[in-house]
Scaffold this motif. Sequence first.
Motif, mmCIF file in Angstrom:
data_model
loop_
_atom_site.group_PDB
_atom_site.id
_atom_site.type_symbol
_atom_site.label_atom_id
_atom_site.label_comp_id
_atom_site.label_asym_id
_atom_site.label_seq_id
_atom_site.Cartn_x
_atom_site.Cartn_y
_atom_site.Cartn_z
ATOM 1 N N ASN A 219 56.405 85.812 20.782
ATOM 2 C CA ASN A 219 57.411 85.054 21.633
ATOM 3 C C ASN A 219 58.531 86.799 22.004
ATOM 4 O OD1 ASN A 219 57.556 83.598 19.643
ATOM 5 N ND2 ASN A 219 58.163 84.509 17.522
ATOM 6 N N LEU A 220 58.647 86.377 22.996
ATOM 7 C CA LEU A 220 59.685 86.753 24.042
ATOM 8 C C LEU A 220 60.852 87.520 23.282
ATOM 9 C CD1 LEU A 220 59.487 84.406 26.710
ATOM 10 C CD2 LEU A 220 58.697 86.815 26.366
ATOM 11 N N THR A 221 60.460 89.379 23.358
ATOM 12 C CA THR A 221 61.902 89.704 22.398
ATOM 13 C C THR A 221 63.317 90.479 23.260
ATOM 14 O OG1 THR A 221 60.469 91.959 22.578
ATOM 15 C CG2 THR A 221 59.636 90.870 20.564
ATOM 16 N N HIS A 222 63.161 90.647 24.169
ATOM 17 C CA HIS A 222 64.217 91.002 25.194
ATOM 18 C C HIS A 222 65.393 89.616 24.447
ATOM 19 C CE1 HIS A 222 67.625 92.344 28.377
ATOM 20 N NE2 HIS A 222 65.986 92.821 28.351
ATOM 21 N N SER A 223 66.473 90.547 24.734
ATOM 22 C CA SER A 223 67.628 89.604 23.568
ATOM 23 C C SER A 223 68.661 88.615 24.828
ATOM 24 C CB SER A 223 69.196 90.400 23.329
ATOM 25 O OG SER A 223 69.497 91.442 24.383
ATOM 26 N N ILE A 224 67.843 89.147 26.439
ATOM 27 C CA ILE A 224 68.060 87.940 27.350
ATOM 28 C C ILE A 224 67.634 86.567 27.568
ATOM 29 C CG2 ILE A 224 66.938 88.216 29.563
ATOM 30 C CD1 ILE A 224 68.746 88.357 31.088
ATOM 31 N N TRP A 225 66.929 86.301 26.603
ATOM 32 C CA TRP A 225 66.364 84.973 26.169
ATOM 33 C C TRP A 225 66.441 83.882 25.849
ATOM 34 C CZ3 TRP A 225 64.018 84.978 31.107
ATOM 35 C CH2 TRP A 225 63.655 85.654 31.363
ATOM 36 N N SER A 226 67.707 84.993 24.412
ATOM 37 C CA SER A 226 67.948 84.146 23.439
ATOM 38 C C SER A 226 69.238 83.321 24.048
ATOM 39 C CB SER A 226 67.940 85.128 22.169
ATOM 40 O OG SER A 226 67.307 85.996 21.826
ATOM 41 N N LYS A 227 68.513 81.887 23.726
ATOM 42 C CA LYS A 227 70.007 81.139 24.170
ATOM 43 C C LYS A 227 70.786 81.575 22.973
ATOM 44 C CE LYS A 227 69.768 76.440 23.455
ATOM 45 N NZ LYS A 227 69.787 75.292 23.447
ATOM 46 N N PRO A 228 72.217 81.739 23.334
ATOM 47 C CA PRO A 228 73.576 82.247 22.111
ATOM 48 C C PRO A 228 73.924 80.483 21.751
ATOM 49 C CG PRO A 228 74.566 81.607 24.650
ATOM 50 C CD PRO A 228 72.687 81.549 24.996
ATOM 51 N N GLU B 175 59.436 98.050 37.847
ATOM 52 C CA GLU B 175 58.347 97.772 36.552
ATOM 53 C C GLU B 175 58.378 98.113 34.987
ATOM 54 O OE1 GLU B 175 53.167 97.457 36.857
ATOM 55 O OE2 GLU B 175 54.917 98.238 38.641
ATOM 56 N N GLU B 176 59.130 99.277 34.982
ATOM 57 C CA GLU B 176 59.720 99.150 33.177
ATOM 58 C C GLU B 176 60.472 97.646 32.935
ATOM 59 O OE1 GLU B 176 60.637 102.446 34.815
ATOM 60 O OE2 GLU B 176 59.040 103.819 34.861
ATOM 61 N N GLN B 177 60.996 97.392 34.003
ATOM 62 C CA GLN B 177 61.945 96.912 33.430
ATOM 63 C C GLN B 177 61.822 95.554 32.547
ATOM 64 O OE1 GLN B 177 65.516 97.351 36.002
ATOM 65 N NE2 GLN B 177 66.559 98.559 34.326
ATOM 66 N N TYR B 178 60.828 95.098 34.303
ATOM 67 C CA TYR B 178 59.706 94.100 33.924
ATOM 68 C C TYR B 178 59.224 93.690 32.456
ATOM 69 C CZ TYR B 178 61.180 92.951 39.163
ATOM 70 O OH TYR B 178 61.328 92.903 39.798
ATOM 71 N N ASP B 179 58.957 95.379 32.316
ATOM 72 C CA ASP B 179 57.990 95.176 30.923
ATOM 73 C C ASP B 179 58.599 95.023 29.971
ATOM 74 O OD1 ASP B 179 55.584 95.306 32.027
ATOM 75 O OD2 ASP B 179 55.464 97.706 32.387
ATOM 76 N N LEU B 180 59.895 95.397 29.791
ATOM 77 C CA LEU B 180 60.857 95.268 28.397
ATOM 78 C C LEU B 180 61.031 93.595 29.141
ATOM 79 C CD1 LEU B 180 63.441 98.127 29.268
ATOM 80 C CD2 LEU B 180 61.547 98.010 27.528
ATOM 81 N N LEU B 181 60.920 93.083 30.103
ATOM 82 C CA LEU B 181 61.509 91.536 30.015
ATOM 83 C C LEU B 181 60.347 90.795 29.105
ATOM 84 C CD1 LEU B 181 63.350 91.337 32.829
ATOM 85 C CD2 LEU B 181 64.859 90.227 30.946
ATOM 86 N N LEU B 182 59.284 90.756 29.366
ATOM 87 C CA LEU B 182 58.468 90.249 28.988
ATOM 88 C C LEU B 182 57.763 91.306 27.830
ATOM 89 C CD1 LEU B 182 56.017 90.106 32.524
ATOM 90 C CD2 LEU B 182 57.542 88.519 31.163
ATOM 91 N N ALA B 183 58.127 91.749 27.014
ATOM 92 C CA ALA B 183 57.676 91.872 25.565
ATOM 93 C C ALA B 183 57.800 90.964 24.586
ATOM 94 C CB ALA B 183 58.563 93.378 25.283
ATOM 95 N N ARG B 184 57.084 91.136 23.770
ATOM 96 C CA ARG B 184 56.441 89.607 23.168
ATOM 97 C C ARG B 184 56.017 90.459 22.000
ATOM 98 N NH1 ARG B 184 55.976 84.507 24.859
ATOM 99 N NH2 ARG B 184 55.695 84.648 27.571
ATOM 100 N N ASP B 185 56.680 89.897 20.229
ATOM 101 C CA ASP B 185 56.099 90.036 19.059
ATOM 102 C C ASP B 185 54.584 89.641 18.679
ATOM 103 O OD1 ASP B 185 56.493 87.384 18.381
ATOM 104 O OD2 ASP B 185 58.613 87.870 17.200
ATOM 105 N N GLU B 186 54.689 89.933 17.523
ATOM 106 C CA GLU B 186 53.130 89.391 17.091
ATOM 107 C C GLU B 186 53.013 88.363 16.736
ATOM 108 O OE1 GLU B 186 55.447 90.906 14.791
ATOM 109 O OE2 GLU B 186 54.538 93.218 15.352
ATOM 110 N N GLN B 187 54.205 87.137 17.003
ATOM 111 C CA GLN B 187 53.725 85.800 16.975
ATOM 112 C C GLN B 187 54.199 85.383 18.294
ATOM 113 O OE1 GLN B 187 56.241 87.231 14.998
ATOM 114 N NE2 GLN B 187 54.037 87.210 13.595
#
Length: 107
Positions: free
Chosen positions: A98-107, A84-96
């Motif tokens: 946007n998802l913040t975990h690097s895995i979501w960023s398309k290269p 669940e802690e890793q899920y929280d990291l994956l779902l973390a968002r910034d003030e706007q």
Amino acid sequence: MNTVNYKINDNGVIRDMTANEKAELDASQTPVDLKALKLKDIRDIRNRKLIETDYLANSDVTMPDNIKTWRQSLRDIPQDFSTEEQYDLLLARDEQGNLTHSIWSKP
């Protein structure tokens, strides 16, 4: 001790619930499985990200290696992130939002 105050509105009259009414109410209440809800959100996000690049899997398009690697890392999320802690990291968002975990960023 925290006790639940069981009241019911019976035709405009507020009264205590009977033992049977209490038992029926308690039986109808299902706890929320937050871990399962988070995993569903992650799965939905992952599937959207994969769909966004599905066109690159067409036979007339050569998919770049970095996209292949990224898509594989998205497909590997269930085995690579399982707490669940890793899920929280994956779902973390910034003030706007946007998802913040690097895995979501398309290269």
